[in-house]
Design an enzyme around this catalytic site. Structure first.
Site, mmCIF file in Angstrom:
data_model
loop_
_atom_site.group_PDB
_atom_site.id
_atom_site.type_symbol
_atom_site.label_atom_id
_atom_site.label_comp_id
_atom_site.label_asym_id
_atom_site.label_seq_id
_atom_site.Cartn_x
_atom_site.Cartn_y
_atom_site.Cartn_z
ATOM 1 C CE LYS A 1 -3.312 -2.545 -0.404
ATOM 2 N NZ LYS A 1 -3.881 -2.630 -1.769
ATOM 3 C CD GLN B 1 -7.395 10.424 -14.213
ATOM 4 O OE1 GLN B 1 -7.931 9.550 -13.556
ATOM 5 N NE2 GLN B 1 -7.805 10.721 -15.434
ATOM 6 C CG HIS C 1 -6.372 8.667 -6.275
ATOM 7 N ND1 HIS C 1 -6.028 7.611 -7.081
ATOM 8 C CD2 HIS C 1 -5.195 9.204 -5.851
ATOM 9 C CE1 HIS C 1 -4.716 7.514 -7.162
ATOM 10 N NE2 HIS C 1 -4.179 8.471 -6.417
ATOM 11 C CG HIS D 1 -8.917 3.163 -1.897
ATOM 12 N ND1 HIS D 1 -9.639 2.293 -1.121
ATOM 13 C CD2 HIS D 1 -8.192 2.388 -2.754
ATOM 14 C CE1 HIS D 1 -9.373 1.047 -1.483
ATOM 15 N NE2 HIS D 1 -8.491 1.077 -2.465
ATOM 16 C CE1 TYR E 1 -7.742 0.221 -19.328
ATOM 17 C CE2 TYR E 1 -6.760 1.657 -17.678
ATOM 18 C CZ TYR E 1 -7.494 1.490 -18.830
ATOM 19 O OH TYR E 1 -7.971 2.588 -19.502
ATOM 20 C CE LYS F 1 -9.934 4.903 -17.384
ATOM 21 N NZ LYS F 1 -9.246 6.146 -17.747
ATOM 22 C CB THR G 1 -15.648 1.457 -11.637
ATOM 23 O OG1 THR G 1 -14.729 2.477 -12.068
ATOM 24 C CG2 THR G 1 -16.383 1.951 -10.395
#
Length: 314
Positions: free
Chosen positions: A123, A141, A146, A149, A187, A204, A208
């Protein structure tokens, strides 16, 4: 008052020392919550404040080679973590129901400790995701989801593997998350490799969906605890926290899905709309600095106008 506060801090520190699983004490970043909390606070500060300001008047870095190597490394590392979790119990001795924590120092228990620590440490490596965004000036982004998390996950895991012996039914979510990251970094690696691989990236938006699926799997698995006639899991508090974690992140990622793929708030505006084969139609993309996007890359236009260009859906 200051003396009392200091005394309380020292008392709490001594409590942590006494409760820390002796089998993880010698692993990196496991000695004190101060170390990991400082790293994560620094990460948040860099992501939302320091990094964007440092890059404000600089051109974005081109990090193609570094990103390909990084993503490939993360695919291999997460695959290895999954393998270790499987060999430590999930594919050998676990029932996938009321699996208890093994507090012993048996080879299998120590292997589970090591697998869990590798997951925890991964992490911190993943914080480089955000560093790449900042250096490439992809600030859009770096959303709340983001940053939250990436910072919340390692912080909570430190407490989990410090205060409770690692393993048992409470470790499934780590293995599932590592599986998801094998797919995700595959990816990202293909995406970083350049335009010739774009045809392989039609899936893509399903990334999610895969994230959502992991939270469903984890929540359903951990929910068994509430319906079993008897399950003597040694630390039921962590069962409740894992269930809440799964539901909470399911709601966050569901909101992202709705905003991005139903309301289209994260999609570029389109005159024609997407084509039936999933590729993007012709888009006019206006950028504040007078640049336009063509095939996903920015170019200057001499008269400052914006040209028509194809961009992939995000």
């Amino acid at each position: 008052m200051l003396q009392e506060a200091t005394s309380n801090v020292l008392r709490f520190h001594n409590y942590l020392q006494s409760r820390t699983d002796a089998r993880v004490k010698d692993y990196l970043l496991m000695q004190s919550p101060v170390q990991m909390t400082s790293i994560l606070l620094g990460y948040v500060l860099f992501s939302v404040y320091v990094g964007p300001r440092l890059m404000a008047n600089r051109k974005p870095f081109h990090l193609k080679t570094a990103m390909i190597i990084y993503n490939l490394s993360m695919v291999l590392f997460n695959a290895y973590i999954v393998y270790e979790f499987l060999m430590s119990g999930w594919a050998t001795t676990y029932t996938w129901r009321c699996d208890l924590i093994d507090p012993s120092s048996s080879p299998q228990a120590l292997r589970m400790i090591r697998a869990s620590w590798m997951f925890y440490f991964s992490k911190y490596i993943e914080l480089l995701d955000t560093v790449f965004f900042v250096l490439r000036k992809k600030q859009t982004q770096i959303t709340f989801l983001h940053v939250f998390h990436h910072s919340f996950m390692p912080w909570t895991w430190w407490w989990g593997i410090t205060l409770t012996p690692v393993g048992g039914m409470g470790s499934l979510h780590a293995m599932v998350n590592a599986m998801v990251h094998v797919i995700m970094y595959s990816y990202y690696g293909l995406s970083a490799a350049g335009p010739r691989f774009q045809k392989y990236l039609w899936w893509k938006k399903y990334m999610t969906a895969i994230q959502l699926l992991q939270f469903v799997v984890v929540s359903i698995h951990i929910s068994q605890y509430y319906f079993m006639e008897k399950c003597d899991y040694q630390f039921p508090l962590w069962i409740h926290l894992i269930w809440m974690y799964g539901v909470f992140f399911f709601l966050l990622f569901s909101n992202f899905w709705v905003q991005a793929y139903i309301k289209g708030k994260r999609l570029p505006t389109s005159d024609d709309g997407p084509k039936v084969n999933g590729t993007a139609g012709e888009h006019v993309v206006v950028v504040a600095n007078g640049k336009h996007l063509q095939n996903g890359h920015a170019h200057h236009h001499a008269n400052g106008k914006v040209l028509m260009g194809k961009v992939k859906e995000i």
